[in-house]
Design a protein around this motif. Structure first.
Motif, PDB file in Angstrom:
ATOM      1  N   LEU A 119       0.852  -1.180   0.000  1.00 34.18           N
ATOM      2  CA  LEU A 119       0.000   0.000   0.000  1.00 34.18           C
ATOM      3  C   LEU A 119       0.897   1.241   0.000  1.00 34.18           C
ATOM      4  CD1 LEU A 119      -2.368  -1.185   2.881  1.00 34.18           C
ATOM      5  CD2 LEU A 119      -3.059  -0.927   0.496  1.00 34.18           C
ATOM      6  N   ALA A 120       0.450   2.291  -0.698  1.00 36.76           N
ATOM      7  CA  ALA A 120       1.210   3.543  -0.664  1.00 36.76           C
ATOM      8  C   ALA A 120       1.208   4.057   0.765  1.00 36.76           C
ATOM      9  CB  ALA A 120       0.574   4.569  -1.587  1.00 36.76           C
ATOM     10  N   GLY A 121       2.372   4.408   1.275  1.00 34.59           N
ATOM     11  CA  GLY A 121       2.435   4.897   2.649  1.00 34.59           C
ATOM     12  C   GLY A 121       3.316   6.125   2.754  1.00 34.59           C
TER      13      GLY A 121
ATOM     14  N   ASN B 185       0.524  10.199   2.595  1.00 35.85           N
ATOM     15  CA  ASN B 185      -0.827   9.755   2.942  1.00 35.85           C
ATOM     16  C   ASN B 185      -1.746  10.965   3.081  1.00 35.85           C
ATOM     17  OD1 ASN B 185      -0.169   7.038   3.073  1.00 35.85           O
ATOM     18  ND2 ASN B 185       0.079   6.997   5.304  1.00 35.85           N
ATOM     19  N   SER B 186      -1.310  11.940   3.856  1.00 34.08           N
ATOM     20  CA  SER B 186      -2.154  13.123   4.107  1.00 34.08           C
ATOM     21  C   SER B 186      -2.451  13.867   2.803  1.00 34.08           C
ATOM     22  CB  SER B 186      -1.482  14.068   5.106  1.00 34.08           C
ATOM     23  OG  SER B 186      -1.318  13.419   6.349  1.00 34.08           O
ATOM     24  N   LEU B 187      -1.437  14.006   1.957  1.00 32.84           N
ATOM     25  CA  LEU B 187      -1.650  14.749   0.711  1.00 32.84           C
ATOM     26  C   LEU B 187      -2.579  13.984  -0.237  1.00 32.84           C
ATOM     27  CD1 LEU B 187       1.884  16.276  -0.081  1.00 32.84           C
ATOM     28  CD2 LEU B 187       0.022  17.208   1.306  1.00 32.84           C
ATOM     29  N   ARG B 188      -2.448  12.641  -0.270  1.00 35.92           N
ATOM     30  CA  ARG B 188      -3.351  11.856  -1.125  1.00 35.92           C
ATOM     31  C   ARG B 188      -4.794  12.036  -0.682  1.00 35.92           C
ATOM     32  NH1 ARG B 188      -3.270   6.829  -0.824  1.00 35.92           N
ATOM     33  NH2 ARG B 188      -1.852   6.567   0.927  1.00 35.92           N
ATOM     34  N   ILE B 189      -5.006  12.030   0.637  1.00 35.66           N
ATOM     35  CA  ILE B 189      -6.368  12.197   1.162  1.00 35.66           C
ATOM     36  C   ILE B 189      -6.895  13.603   0.861  1.00 35.66           C
ATOM     37  CG2 ILE B 189      -7.760  12.216   3.282  1.00 35.66           C
ATOM     38  CD1 ILE B 189      -6.818   9.415   2.378  1.00 35.66           C
ATOM     39  N   ALA B 190      -6.041  14.611   1.030  1.00 27.21           N
ATOM     40  CA  ALA B 190      -6.459  15.991   0.731  1.00 27.21           C
ATOM     41  C   ALA B 190      -6.872  16.093  -0.736  1.00 27.21           C
ATOM     42  CB  ALA B 190      -5.334  16.977   1.042  1.00 27.21           C
ATOM     43  N   GLN B 191      -6.074  15.477  -1.616  1.00 28.49           N
ATOM     44  CA  GLN B 191      -6.387  15.534  -3.049  1.00 28.49           C
ATOM     45  C   GLN B 191      -7.701  14.830  -3.376  1.00 28.49           C
ATOM     46  OE1 GLN B 191      -3.574  17.937  -4.870  1.00 28.49           O
ATOM     47  NE2 GLN B 191      -5.414  17.006  -5.638  1.00 28.49           N
ATOM     48  N   TRP B 192      -7.928  13.710  -2.700  1.00 31.65           N
ATOM     49  CA  TRP B 192      -9.170  12.962  -2.932  1.00 31.65           C
ATOM     50  C   TRP B 192     -10.382  13.850  -2.621  1.00 31.65           C
ATOM     51  CZ3 TRP B 192     -12.157  10.671   1.369  1.00 31.65           C
ATOM     52  CH2 TRP B 192     -13.252   9.926   0.926  1.00 31.65           C
ATOM     53  N   ILE B 193     -10.295  14.588  -1.526  1.00 34.67           N
ATOM     54  CA  ILE B 193     -11.423  15.425  -1.133  1.00 34.67           C
ATOM     55  C   ILE B 193     -11.555  16.645  -2.050  1.00 34.67           C
ATOM     56  CG2 ILE B 193     -12.309  16.902   0.728  1.00 34.67           C
ATOM     57  CD1 ILE B 193     -11.209  14.740   2.649  1.00 34.67           C
ATOM     58  N   LEU B 194     -10.412  17.170  -2.502  1.00 40.40           N
ATOM     59  CA  LEU B 194     -10.447  18.383  -3.324  1.00 40.40           C
ATOM     60  C   LEU B 194     -10.942  18.147  -4.752  1.00 40.40           C
ATOM     61  CD1 LEU B 194      -7.188  20.085  -2.074  1.00 40.40           C
ATOM     62  CD2 LEU B 194      -9.496  21.065  -1.989  1.00 40.40           C
ATOM     63  N   ARG B 195     -10.729  16.942  -5.269  1.00 46.04           N
ATOM     64  CA  ARG B 195     -11.143  16.608  -6.640  1.00 46.04           C
ATOM     65  C   ARG B 195     -10.558  17.523  -7.700  1.00 46.04           C
ATOM     66  NH1 ARG B 195     -17.324  14.604  -6.165  1.00 46.04           N
ATOM     67  NH2 ARG B 195     -17.639  15.173  -4.008  1.00 46.04           N
ATOM     68  N   GLN B 196      -9.444  18.144  -7.421  1.00 52.98           N
ATOM     69  CA  GLN B 196      -8.750  18.948  -8.435  1.00 52.98           C
ATOM     70  C   GLN B 196      -7.282  18.567  -8.324  1.00 52.98           C
ATOM     71  OE1 GLN B 196      -8.775  23.303  -7.860  1.00 52.98           O
ATOM     72  NE2 GLN B 196      -6.766  23.310  -8.862  1.00 52.98           N
ATOM     73  N   PRO B 197      -6.690  17.941  -9.358  1.00 52.28           N
ATOM     74  CA  PRO B 197      -5.319  17.436  -9.219  1.00 52.28           C
ATOM     75  C   PRO B 197      -4.282  18.541  -9.032  1.00 52.28           C
ATOM     76  CG  PRO B 197      -6.099  17.173 -11.484  1.00 52.28           C
ATOM     77  CD  PRO B 197      -7.266  17.632 -10.677  1.00 52.28           C
ATOM     78  N   ASN B 198      -3.145  18.132  -8.445  1.00 58.00           N
ATOM     79  CA  ASN B 198      -1.951  18.982  -8.363  1.00 58.00           C
ATOM     80  C   ASN B 198      -2.098  20.224  -7.489  1.00 58.00           C
ATOM     81  OD1 ASN B 198      -0.818  17.100 -10.076  1.00 58.00           O
ATOM     82  ND2 ASN B 198      -1.388  18.254 -11.904  1.00 58.00           N
ATOM     83  N   VAL B 199      -3.038  20.198  -6.578  1.00 60.88           N
ATOM     84  CA  VAL B 199      -3.110  21.260  -5.567  1.00 60.88           C
ATOM     85  C   VAL B 199      -1.931  21.062  -4.606  1.00 60.88           C
ATOM     86  CG1 VAL B 199      -4.442  22.122  -3.598  1.00 60.88           C
ATOM     87  CG2 VAL B 199      -5.603  21.514  -5.744  1.00 60.88           C
TER      88      VAL B 199
ATOM     89  N   ALA C 248       0.776   8.197  -6.345  1.00 58.88           N
ATOM     90  CA  ALA C 248       0.709   9.643  -6.119  1.00 58.88           C
ATOM     91  C   ALA C 248      -0.017  10.297  -7.293  1.00 58.88           C
ATOM     92  CB  ALA C 248       2.112  10.233  -5.957  1.00 58.88           C
ATOM     93  N   ARG C 249       0.388   9.909  -8.501  1.00 61.36           N
ATOM     94  CA  ARG C 249      -0.214  10.498  -9.704  1.00 61.36           C
ATOM     95  C   ARG C 249      -1.719  10.224  -9.733  1.00 61.36           C
ATOM     96  NH1 ARG C 249      -2.357   9.647 -13.988  1.00 61.36           N
ATOM     97  NH2 ARG C 249      -2.331   7.402 -13.591  1.00 61.36           N
ATOM     98  N   ALA C 250      -2.078   8.964  -9.473  1.00 57.78           N
ATOM     99  CA  ALA C 250      -3.491   8.590  -9.519  1.00 57.78           C
ATOM    100  C   ALA C 250      -4.298   9.378  -8.493  1.00 57.78           C
ATOM    101  CB  ALA C 250      -3.641   7.092  -9.264  1.00 57.78           C
ATOM    102  N   ALA C 251      -3.671   9.705  -7.373  1.00 57.77           N
ATOM    103  CA  ALA C 251      -4.384  10.450  -6.335  1.00 57.77           C
ATOM    104  C   ALA C 251      -4.414  11.950  -6.641  1.00 57.77           C
ATOM    105  CB  ALA C 251      -3.727  10.211  -4.981  1.00 57.77           C
ATOM    106  N   GLY C 252      -3.581  12.385  -7.589  1.00 57.62           N
ATOM    107  CA  GLY C 252      -3.544  13.804  -7.925  1.00 57.62           C
ATOM    108  C   GLY C 252      -2.472  14.580  -7.186  1.00 57.62           C
ATOM    109  N   VAL C 253      -1.541  13.854  -6.533  1.00 54.48           N
ATOM    110  CA  VAL C 253      -0.446  14.542  -5.832  1.00 54.48           C
ATOM    111  C   VAL C 253       0.701  14.762  -6.821  1.00 54.48           C
ATOM    112  CG1 VAL C 253       1.288  14.361  -3.999  1.00 54.48           C
ATOM    113  CG2 VAL C 253      -1.040  13.538  -3.595  1.00 54.48           C
ATOM    114  N   ASP C 254       1.216  15.969  -6.873  1.00 60.23           N
ATOM    115  CA  ASP C 254       2.312  16.310  -7.779  1.00 60.23           C
ATOM    116  C   ASP C 254       3.640  16.010  -7.066  1.00 60.23           C
ATOM    117  OD1 ASP C 254       3.726  17.309  -9.895  1.00 60.23           O
ATOM    118  OD2 ASP C 254       3.366  19.426  -9.396  1.00 60.23           O
ATOM    119  N   ALA C 255       4.089  14.755  -7.184  1.00 64.57           N
ATOM    120  CA  ALA C 255       5.299  14.330  -6.459  1.00 64.57           C
ATOM    121  C   ALA C 255       6.555  14.653  -7.261  1.00 64.57           C
ATOM    122  CB  ALA C 255       5.229  12.837  -6.166  1.00 64.57           C
ATOM    123  N   HIS C 256       7.486  15.308  -6.602  1.00 64.38           N
ATOM    124  CA  HIS C 256       8.786  15.612  -7.227  1.00 64.38           C
ATOM    125  C   HIS C 256       9.847  14.897  -6.404  1.00 64.38           C
ATOM    126  CE1 HIS C 256       7.428  18.875  -9.992  1.00 64.38           C
ATOM    127  NE2 HIS C 256       6.390  18.775  -9.187  1.00 64.38           N
TER     128      HIS C 256
END
Ligand code: AP5
Ligand code: NA
Length: 346
Positions: A62-64, A69-83, A103-111
């Motif tokens: 599982l992604a951990g 984790n927190s950013l993936r959840i925030a993105q899920w609720i926001l429904r707008q990627p790359n916030v 990360a990508r699937a959740a909308g997190v812009d991981a660098h």
């Protein structure tokens, strides 16, 4: 969500870890000298755990990594990627590819910074009934260096963000990077949020924690973490969570015009919001036993739900209610994962 948010408005730094989770017998823990609710860093003697889990048990990947984790959840609720933008260090391997994809699937812009000769970090999640014991092998996550934040493109991302969130866990990796982000936040008068993360952080990393504390606008923690902090500070042994919260917000702060806020969770008991010498309680909807899959990541999801509202400028009241909503949701799912569409109504 009503209006579109600025991309990259939120920057997080932490340890990108792949969780290897499996139910194990108690003897498994005992064999490694671990307790049922530990959160520890792997030492040499723990290194065989990961292979053993994969070979001998029904292990799930599982992604951990707490901040991710927190950013993936925030993105899920926001429904707008790359916030949300994330910085951390991975290896050059399949595990890194899995994390990148999650990360990508959740909308997190991981660098990610990439450490070519070190494997991606993993966290063993050892489940015994309703308890879980964590053993993190940071590996590549531990190789994070401040040069990554100094790359012009990454520096621009940090400069343009309006909110910053870093875990206490990251104090074991690179305090200079934390201080850099904290100083940027302070110079731009933007909120800097942090998490106490685990008792061992207060026990063994108090020096870097206290170095950054003056910059912290919002501090998160659970009961065990708050008590560990209080003990390490030498505060009275009988101080309860409210008292600890009041002392936390009263610690020296650089920007005294924006007083520190503490948000302390206590499982299914009310969340405490501490401002000045005022404590407010926010009730948690108790879940029925049959609804609970596992509480893994509940604290991380709480922060994710909180952040999703905070970056929209919502009141602390709404932020905390969304934190409780998000935590309640992921408790009904394995690890720190979600299912379906978010259903949070202010
Ligand atoms: P883990 O410790 O499992 O997750 P957590 O997010 O900290 O969740 P906890 O279950 O410990 O919750 P909590 O005690 O913080 O909060 P509380 O119970 O107060 O960690 C998982 C992740 O950590 C893994 O993915 C791993 O990769 C990562 N990690 C480990 N080591 C790391 C390292 N060195 N670096 C980076 N990452 C690392 O609950 C919070 C909220 O949940 C409550 O306010 C409430 O809303 C809700 N809640 C809790 N219990 C209930 C209940 N019974 N009913 C209803 N709601 C509930
Ligand atoms: Na869960």
């Amino acid at each position: 969500m009503t209006s579109k948010l600025q991309e990259g408005i939120l920057v997080g730094c932490g340890n990108p870890l792949l969780d290897i989770s499996a139910p194990v017998p108690l003897q498994f823990l005992e064999g490694y000298g671990m307790n049922v609710d530990d959160a520890i860093l792997a030492e040499e003697r723990h290194m065989p755990i990961y292979r053993e889990l994969v070979d001998g048990y029904q292990a799930e990947y599982l992604a951990g990594g707490s901040v991710q984790n927190s950013l993936r959840i925030a993105q899920w609720i926001l429904r707008q990627p790359n916030v949300a933008v994330f910085f951390g260090c991975v290896g050059q391997d399949d595990y890194a590819d899995i994390l990148r994809e999650k990360a990508r699937a959740a909308g997190v812009d991981a660098h990610y910074q990439v450490s070519p000769d070190t494997p991606t970090g993993t966290c063993a999640v050892l489940i015994t009934g309703t308890h879980r014991s964590l053993c993190a092998n940071l590996a590549a996550a531990n190789k994070f260096t401040i040069d990554h934040l100094e790359q012009p493109a990454n520096k621009a991302l940090i400069d343009n963000a309006q909110y910053y969130y870093i875990s206490g866990f990251f104090l074991t990796v690179n305090p200079p990077s934390i201080m850099r982000v904290a100083a940027t936040a302070n110079a731009k008068q933007r909120p800097f949020l942090m998490n106490l993360s685990a008792p061992f952080i207060s026990q063994y990393f108090m020096e870097p924690l206290m170095a950054v504390m003056p910059y912290v606008d919002i501090i998160f923690g659970n009961e065990a973490e708050a008590h560990a902090f209080a003990t390490a500070q030498g505060w009275p042994a009988d101080a309860d969570l409210r008292e600890i919260g009041k002392r936390l917000v009263a610690l020296p702060k650089i920007n005294s015009e924006r007083p520190r806020i503490a948000i302390l969770t206590q499982g299914c008991d009310p969340v405490l919001l501490i401002q000045h010498d005022k404590v407010q309680e926010f009730p948690v909807t108790r879940l029925a036993v049959h609804e609970i899959v596992d509480t893994n990541g509940a604290g991380d999801a709480f922060v994710g739900g909180f952040l999703s509202q905070y970056v929209q400028g919502k009141s602390l009241d709404v932020c905390i209610r969304c934190g409780n909503y998000a935590a309640g949701h992921i408790i009904k799912n394995p690890g720190c994962t979600y299912s379906g569409e978010p259903e949070f109504n202010e």
